[in-house]
Design an enzyme around this catalytic site. Structure first.
Site, short mmCIF file in Angstrom:
data_model
loop_
_atom_site.label_atom_id
_atom_site.label_comp_id
_atom_site.label_asym_id
_atom_site.label_seq_id
_atom_site.Cartn_x
_atom_site.Cartn_y
_atom_site.Cartn_z
N ASP A 211 -5.07 -3.71 -31.38
CA ASP A 211 -5.81 -4.55 -32.16
C ASP A 211 -7.29 -4.22 -31.59
OD1 ASP A 211 -7.56 -6.79 -32.56
OD2 ASP A 211 -6.07 -7.94 -31.85
N LYS B 119 -16.15 -8.29 -35.61
CA LYS B 119 -16.60 -8.22 -34.18
C LYS B 119 -17.43 -7.01 -33.97
CE LYS B 119 -13.61 -11.75 -33.81
NZ LYS B 119 -12.41 -11.60 -33.64
N TYR C 296 -12.30 -2.54 -59.88
CA TYR C 296 -11.20 -3.18 -59.11
C TYR C 296 -10.46 -2.23 -58.45
CZ TYR C 296 -7.42 -6.37 -58.77
OH TYR C 296 -6.39 -7.22 -58.33
N ALA D 120 -10.47 -4.89 -32.65
CA ALA D 120 -11.55 -5.73 -32.70
C ALA D 120 -13.04 -5.31 -31.88
CB ALA D 120 -11.34 -7.44 -32.48
N PHE E 229 -4.17 -11.95 -29.03
CA PHE E 229 -5.18 -12.97 -29.34
C PHE E 229 -4.35 -13.86 -30.08
CE2 PHE E 229 -8.08 -14.27 -32.68
CZ PHE E 229 -9.02 -14.86 -32.08
N ASP E 230 -5.15 -15.16 -29.96
CA ASP E 230 -4.29 -16.37 -30.51
C ASP E 230 -3.65 -16.14 -31.97
OD1 ASP E 230 -6.72 -17.02 -29.21
OD2 ASP E 230 -7.03 -19.00 -30.01
N HIS F 143 -7.66 -27.92 -31.13
CA HIS F 143 -8.90 -27.96 -30.60
C HIS F 143 -10.15 -27.95 -31.87
CE1 HIS F 143 -7.71 -23.82 -30.46
NE2 HIS F 143 -9.03 -23.40 -30.44
C1 LIG Z 1 -11.04 -12.22 -33.86
C2 LIG Z 1 -10.02 -11.50 -33.33
C3 LIG Z 1 -8.68 -11.47 -34.32
C4 LIG Z 1 -8.60 -12.17 -35.69
O1 LIG Z 1 -9.54 -11.92 -36.45
P1 LIG Z 1 -10.20 -12.79 -37.65
O2 LIG Z 1 -11.38 -11.71 -38.09
O3 LIG Z 1 -10.87 -13.85 -36.83
O4 LIG Z 1 -9.31 -13.20 -38.41
C5 LIG Z 1 -7.72 -10.69 -33.79
N1 LIG Z 1 -7.54 -10.11 -32.54
C6 LIG Z 1 -8.90 -10.21 -31.60
C7 LIG Z 1 -8.55 -9.46 -30.58
C8 LIG Z 1 -9.97 -10.97 -32.36
O5 LIG Z 1 -10.94 -11.03 -31.31
#
Ligand SMILES: *Cc1c(COP(=O)(O)O)cnc(C)c1O
Length: 463
Positions: free
Chosen positions: A216, A259, A73, A218, A125-126, A453
């Site tokens: 960010d 990613k 843990y 990713a 990102f969204d 969507h």
């Molecule tokens: C996918 C993504 C996120 C969110 O990540 P999740 O693992 O889907 O929660 C944040 N920023 C970027 C640029 C992304 O492509």
């Protein structure tokens, strides 16, 4: 011109059989899914390009590492494997795992953003945008103008416009700007890279005003690869060195590890200082789990530690970027209108130009998705009016500038032959585009803003 194709730098050791549903089965599947790509079952799809998130193939080393996961843990060995990889590959001394990228955002934004704050970005990102709103803040797009024009060529279309950033800092000041954030690569702008020079300029602006810089990350490895191939000053550096230099500009990063880090689930927050790291821990424990596992199993942490090392492999990256570009080249040669240059993880078709006779109110990007599925059982996703149109204060619908259809390429999953089949399928649809004369209207739609969507039911109607 299509360049010589680059062969896959991997061989297939375990296969996942997929079947091509026949035409009747595809029609049935579309009906069952209410014509929404999110409603299709995976078994109804031959090639799945819905997203590159968590859909890549792990290596034999990662699968092997699952067996040595330490499920303690607190203080598990697997956490220390991750911490060591983060230090070596990214240079950060502190890391907390989270269950995915948006969870990392929840931890960071919930800690740092307060009501009335403004967060300058290239583009968020969204989920990032939604998390800022959720904490009472407001994101501010400061990307260069080229990002808004699909046909304009620029090597670093994800760059921050330094003048826009300086204007924002002058207007809101350090008190209302908790941090600046740069998304690498810029997903919302088509997976376009940000140069190292630009990141250093952003970092200088932030440091001179005592504002934190977050990334960010990713797609930080794809971004580093683009820097290596496009930024003169970095030509002699390895991708690993460029990635470290990129990270050196930042105080902290949030990462969706689904990613570039090559795992099926996971996220993380990496921090430069103990003070910043400690500030995040209460929220990690509240929402994710104890600080050394953050919602992941020990085995996931082992696979992630290796994924971070594998993502900077230059042969892998060269093939990945070339494979995405290959699809873009094949479509471009056939006359299909796409966002150029190709981004790192996906090809975006300009659906408004593909189906110019379908008005945006009839959701052309999503009509295109249905036709591509009909033609070859290939799934992508519309990113246009259905996803982004919103009513203004008077109730009038404001449509997004771009009506795009995205084909996201999974990492180490499909071969160049699959890419050729995808291109052929789309060219076949392109050849009969004038006969596609219907629109989509909404049946059931969820009430929550920004979620439509994913869940909406659609019905075709003749135009
Ligand atoms: C996918 C993504 C996120 C969110 O990540 P999740 O693992 O889907 O929660 C944040 N920023 C970027 C640029 C992304 O492509």
């Amino acid at each position: 011109m299509v360049e010589r194709i680059m062969p896959e730098p991997y061989r297939i050791k375990m296969v996942e059989p997929v079947k091509v549903p026949d035409r009747d089965e595809r029609e049935e599947a579309l009906k069952r899914a209410h014509y929404n790509m999110f409603g299709l079952r995976s078994q109804d799809v031959y090639i799945d390009l819905l997203t590159d998130s968590g859909t890549g193939a792990m290596s034999k080393y990662q699968w092997g590492a699952l067996m040595i996961g330490d499920e303690a843990y607190a203080g598990a060995d697997s956490f220390f494997s991750l911490k060591k990889a983060v230090k070596e590959i990214l240079g950060f001394d502190y890391v907390v795992p989270t269950h995915q990228g948006r969870a990392a955002e929840n931890v960071v934004f919930g800690t740092l953003v307060k009501k009335g704050d403004v967060v300058p970005f290239n583009m968020p990102f969204d989920t990032t945008r939604a998390h800022i709103f959720n904490n009472g803040g407001e994101p501010l797009d400061c990307v260069i103008d080229e990002a808004y024009h699909p046909e304009v060529q620029h090597p670093f279309k994800g760059n921050v416009d330094i003048k826009k950033l300086e204007a924002a800092v002058a207007k809101y000041g350090k008190d209302r700007i908790p941090f600046v954030m740069v998304t690498i690569t810029n997903n919302s702008g088509g997976g376009q890279p940000v140069s190292l020079e630009n990141l250093r300029q952003v970092s200088d602006v932030c440091r001179s005003h005592g504002i934190l810089l977050l990334l960010d990350g990713a797609r930080m490895a794809e971004n580093a690869y683009f820097i290596k191939t496009r930024e003169e000053a970095c030509r002699g550096m390895s991708v690993a060195e460029i990635l470290k230099e990129t990270m050196n500009t930042a105080d902290a990063i949030t990462v969706s590890c689904k990613k570039d880090p090559l795992v099926n689930i996971g996220g993380m927050v990496c921090s430069r200082t103990e003070e910043l790291h400690n500030s995040f821990l209460p929220r990690v424990i509240l929402f994710e789990g104890y600080a050394t596992y953050g919602g992941l199993a020990g085995r996931d942490l082992e696979a992630l530690a290796l994924g971070l090392r594998e993502m900077v492999d230059e042969q892998y990256l060269a093939h990945r970027v070339a494979q995405v570009r290959y699809l873009g080249d094949l479509l471009g040669e056939g006359g299909v209108p796409c966002v150029t240059p190709a981004g790192g993880h996906a090809i975006f078709i300009d659906a408004a130009a593909f189906l110019p006779h379908i008005p945006q109110s009839a959701y052309p990007a999503d009509v295109l998705g249905i036709e591509i599925y009909r033609e070859g059982a290939i799934r992508g996703i519309g990113l246009g009016a259905l996803a982004f149109a919103t009513p203004d204060e008077t109730g009038r619908i404001v449509y997004p500038k771009l009506e795009l259809f995205r084909l996201a390429i999974n990492r180490r999953t499909y071969t160049n032959h699959h890419i050729e089949f995808i291109a052929q399928t789309i060219l076949d649809v392109y050849g009969r585009r004038d006969a596609i004369r219907y629109g989509l209207k909404e049946g059931y739609a969820p009430a929550v803003k920004g979620m439509k969507h994913f869940l909406v039911h659609l019905e075709p109607y003749a135009l």
